[in-house]
Design an enzyme around this catalytic site. Structure first.
Site, PDB file in Angstrom:
ATOM      1  N   ASP A 126      33.447  -7.303  82.935  1.00 34.37           N
ATOM      2  CA  ASP A 126      33.295  -8.509  83.757  1.00 34.37           C
ATOM      3  C   ASP A 126      34.582  -9.334  83.734  1.00 34.37           C
ATOM      4  O   ASP A 126      35.485  -9.122  82.894  1.00 34.37           O
ATOM      5  CB  ASP A 126      32.121  -9.327  83.187  1.00 34.37           C
ATOM      6  CG  ASP A 126      31.471 -10.234  84.212  1.00 34.37           C
ATOM      7  OD1 ASP A 126      32.026 -10.400  85.310  1.00 34.37           O
ATOM      8  OD2 ASP A 126      30.405 -10.786  83.901  1.00 34.37           O
TER       9      ASP A 126
ATOM     10  N   ASP B 146      26.429 -11.437  92.358  1.00 31.65           N
ATOM     11  CA  ASP B 146      25.428 -12.046  91.467  1.00 31.65           C
ATOM     12  C   ASP B 146      24.178 -12.435  92.236  1.00 31.65           C
ATOM     13  O   ASP B 146      23.189 -12.855  91.649  1.00 31.65           O
ATOM     14  CB  ASP B 146      26.009 -13.286  90.782  1.00 31.65           C
ATOM     15  CG  ASP B 146      26.769 -12.903  89.520  1.00 31.65           C
ATOM     16  OD1 ASP B 146      26.687 -11.738  89.110  1.00 31.65           O
ATOM     17  OD2 ASP B 146      27.449 -13.779  88.952  1.00 31.65           O
TER      18      ASP B 146
HETATM   19  C1  DGJ Z   1      28.721 -12.544  85.821  1.00 31.43           C
HETATM   20  C2  DGJ Z   1      28.091 -11.236  86.182  1.00 31.43           C
HETATM   21  O1  DGJ Z   1      28.231 -10.984  87.534  1.00 31.43           O
HETATM   22  C3  DGJ Z   1      26.639 -11.259  85.755  1.00 31.43           C
HETATM   23  O2  DGJ Z   1      26.002 -10.096  86.169  1.00 31.43           O
HETATM   24  C4  DGJ Z   1      26.598 -11.413  84.277  1.00 31.43           C
HETATM   25  O3  DGJ Z   1      27.163 -10.294  83.656  1.00 31.43           O
HETATM   26  C5  DGJ Z   1      27.313 -12.683  83.852  1.00 31.43           C
HETATM   27  N1  DGJ Z   1      28.624 -12.732  84.392  1.00 31.43           N
HETATM   28  C6  DGJ Z   1      27.381 -12.790  82.355  1.00 31.43           C
HETATM   29  O4  DGJ Z   1      28.141 -13.824  81.943  1.00 31.43           O
END
Ligand code: DGJ
Length: 728
Positions: A472, A539
């Site tokens: 990430d 997200d």
């Molecule tokens: C952003 C990601 O897109 C989410 O799926 C998740 O992993 C969060 N970060 C965790 O902080």
């Protein structure tokens, strides 16, 4: 086919199956002649004429080109302060302020293989044309690399600048390519958005002003994707001329669309000059990222399939390999878990068809919120007193793989790493760094930081327990500064650091699958896809909003590059409720997964999961390797439909989705594509079964069922039941 060089006429012809790309040497300069559907070589040289008008710069007399001016000459790699007032591909400045760059053609070479742009991701190719241009007074050379992937009509380009002179040069811009096209009625299409609302389609006619599609956020960004298409007015999914362009780069980029006053259009792009500067000392070279272009006269659909084919065959490793179906802990538990809860989650996934459990954020340091511990990649002793081992073991016992989340490019001020190395956080010399998501950026332009992070991955992955990593990256880069490098070099060196680390991990641990992520789809680009076969698309897990995000993403990227998870309703992002069946079906145009607490899921829904996963597995190979056709556009209508056809055309599926139920629905026919005209297909759609010729399915179309349900997805499957020959 391939590359033809006519040394007498100095014409270079790169040929794809259906396209031609032509250049020649004219007035000592490399001139762009033509890009479009296949033509027969040299004639273009006679047809493209010099244009002079008032106030134009003249070429030096020795060129014997009285009719030509750099102001209008179609270029392949523009210079600077040379009478061509359009965007400069390169701005090389010597210490005494001379930034003139007058390129002269200096020869060519044919190579057996496309050379990898140093330290950068790339689409691989075989036969390659390398053309050298020289700026004599600076002693600067640029080598332009060109290759055509014949079968999919994809053209690859990048440039390498070498200082062969005596003086250091400050590069103030170093783009990857330019191409000067006739400006004949183009629309420009690009993808823009924001966090959790990535890649919305923008299409409008080009005006007389310059347009810049760009990111200076340190990542390719949620806001703008490093792609664009020029589409003839009226070009649609199936017809019309379209030129597509993407950059194989994940950092700050710029794509320029610059009409000139003579009816030409300069398309140029590469690293964003605003956050770029590079000192090129004598003997050094600078390599630009690769640009990928394609030309289709079969509309946007043709463009997308060309990009998808090129990326799957030549960019993404293991693009066609079956992927894990994961259960991800993020929307299920966020930061709130302990070992017992995770073990329950693992147990609940066993026997459902889900084959991988991914522990998302919150497992390391001392992390209950997003304000601490990034950099301390050891299990949080409060939540996981026995570390990760019991989780890995439980996964193994239950026949699952174990995966883990990491955000290697970040550092929290509240972390052991920061206390030890406060100088590893990116900051400008006289300002405190700005936080975003309460975290700072770790300076991956520094070799010692990369060495540290390689060690982190070794510790996590060496014993083989972790089989899946979600990588990430949760913020933009604000200050472009490093204590280690001159101003201007940081942003690109940061990207080189990210790529070096990613390369290390994928080559050292080839059995670990890495899912890219950047606060969802903030770094969804061809650069990351070189290392990671799949990227967390957004997200936003609301199926309704996903239809548009996925539809638009499929314009430039293969379906199998996207991951999509079934989450709970009301959806955490939009609070919308969509049926469990439809939520699952919308993910089947991507790599599917689940992101909810199965222990809290109703029994009826839980029981559907094995069937859903089984269904997805039947579609998966076609989704990963087949041809994608966008049938109904959710940006403009009430329906969303994407169809995927296996390479041999014997099997196809389509996802048919209705946004709103209404008494006012209109009759809508889905005209399928890509089938064999003469073959008969057995069709299953929403409880109905029938047989029809491919030609009828494509021309008459299948009438959409009106559903008394909002946000309702249905699967259509087509199996060929007679060979085309039987039915003639
Ligand atoms: C952003 C990601 O897109 C989410 O799926 C998740 O992993 C969060 N970060 C965790 O902080």
């Amino acid at each position: 086919m391939g590359i033809i060089v006519n040394e007498q006429t100095a014409v270079f012809h790169l040929m794809g199956k259906h396209t031609s790309y032509l250049m020649d040497v004219h007035c000592g300069m490399l001139r762009h002649l033509y890009y479009g559907p296949r033509v027969y070589g040299e004639a273009a040289q006679m047809l493209v004429r010099d244009v002079r008008a008032g106030y134009m710069a003249e070429l030096p007399e020795e060129d014997a080109c009285p009719g030509a001016s750099p102001d209008t000459l179609p270029q392949e790699y523009s210079g600077h302060e040379n009478g061509d007032f359009r965007v400069s591909c390169v701005i090389p400045e010597s210490a005494d302020g001379d930034a003139v760059c007058r390129w002269r053609y200096d020869g060519f070479e044919l190579l057996k293989e496309y050379p990898r742009p140093e330290g950068l991701p790339y689409v691989r190719a075989d036969q390659t044309l390398a053309i050298r241009l020289r700026e004599e007074k600076h002693g600067l050379t640029v080598t332009l690399y060109y290759a055509m992937l014949e079968s999919c009509d994809v053209l690859l380009r990048h440039a390498v600048l070498s200082n062969n002179g005596q003086r250091p040069l400050e590069l103030k811009a170093a783009l990857s390519f330019c191409i000067d096209l006739p400006q004949s009625g183009w629309d420009v299409l690009s993808l823009h958005g924001r966090h959790a609302f990535e890649r919305q389609i923008d299409r409008h006619p080009l005006s007389e002003s310059t347009e810049i599609i760009a990111s200076a956020r340190g990542i390719s960004s949620h806001q703008v994707n490093p792609v664009c298409a020029l589409a003839e007015h009226g070009a649609n999914e199936t017809a019309g001329h379209v030129l597509g362009c993407t950059l194989v780069y994940s950092g700050n980029f710029a794509l320029y669309l610059q009409p000139d006053s003579f009816g030409q259009l300069r398309l140029a792009g590469g690293i964003h000059p605003d956050t770029f500067g590079w000192t090129l000392r004598p003997g050094e070279r600078f390599t630009t990222p690769q640009a990928v272009l394609t030309y289709s006269d079969k509309g946007l659909g043709g463009m997308s399939r060309s990009f998808a084919d090129a990326y799957r065959a030549r960019l993404i490793s293991g693009a066609d390999r079956c992927r894990p179906v994961v259960l991800n802990s993020w929307e299920a538990a966020y930061f709130d878990f302990d070992e017992a809860r995770l073990l329950d989650m693992i147990d609940s996934a066993a026997g459902t068809g889900i084959d991988t459990f991914v522990l998302d954020d919150g497992w390391f340091g001392c992390r209950d919120r997003d304000d601490s511990s990034l950099g301390d990649w050891t299990p949080d002793p409060r939540k996981l007193p026995r570390g990760l081992a019991p989780l890995v073991r439980r996964c193994e016992e239950k026949g699952l793989q174990f995966g883990i989340w990491i955000e290697p490019e970040m550092i929290s001020e509240n972390s052991c790493l920061y206390r030890q190395h406060p100088d590893w956080a990116v900051r400008a010399p006289h300002h405190a760094p700005m936080r975003s998501r309460r975290q700072l950026i770790l300076d991956l332009s520094r070799p010692e930081v990369i060495a540290y992070l390689k060690g982190v991955f070794d510790t996590l992955l060496a014993d083989g327990g972790v089989r899946y990593v979600k990588w990430d990256m949760n913020r933009n880069i604000i200050e472009n500064a490093s204590l280690r490098w001159p101003k201007g070099e940081f942003a690109h060196r940061f990207m080189l650091g990210v790529y070096e680390l990613a390369e290390y991990v994928v080559t050292s641990y080839p059995n670990v699958l890495i899912e890219g992520c950047c606060g969802g789809g903030g770094r969804f680009d061809a650069g990351m896809l070189y290392y990671f076969p799949q990227i967390w698309t957004s997200d936003n897990t609301d199926a309704e909003e996903r239809t548009r995000i996925q539809y638009a993403t499929s314009l430039f990227y293969p379906l199998g590059a996207m991951t999509a998870h079934v989450s709970v309703c009301p959806n955490h992002a939009t609070h919308r409720t969509v049926s469990f069946e439809s939520r699952a079906a919308v993910t089947w145009l991507c790599v599917t997964g689940y992101e909810l607490d199965l222990c809290q899921l109703g029994e009826a829904e839980r029981q559907q999961i094995p069937t859903q996963v089984e269904q997805y597995r039947r579609l998966e190979q076609t989704m990963l390797t087949g041809n994608c056709y966008r049938i109904a556009d959710p940006f403009t209508g009430n329906m969303f439909c994407v169809q995927v056809v296996s390479r041999d055309c014997r099997y196809a599926y389509a996802l048919v989705y209705q946004r709103l139920a209404s008494q006012g629905l209109k009759i809508e026919r889905l005209k399928l594509q890509g089938l064999r005209e003469e073959a008969i297909y057995h069709v299953r759609y929403d409880g109905e079964e029938f047989e029809a010729h491919g030609a009828s399915l494509m021309r008459v179309g299948v009438q959409c069922h009106w559903l008394r349900e909002d946000f309702a997805a249905r699967l259509m499957e087509l199996n060929q039941i007679s060979s085309a020959d039987d039915t003639i």
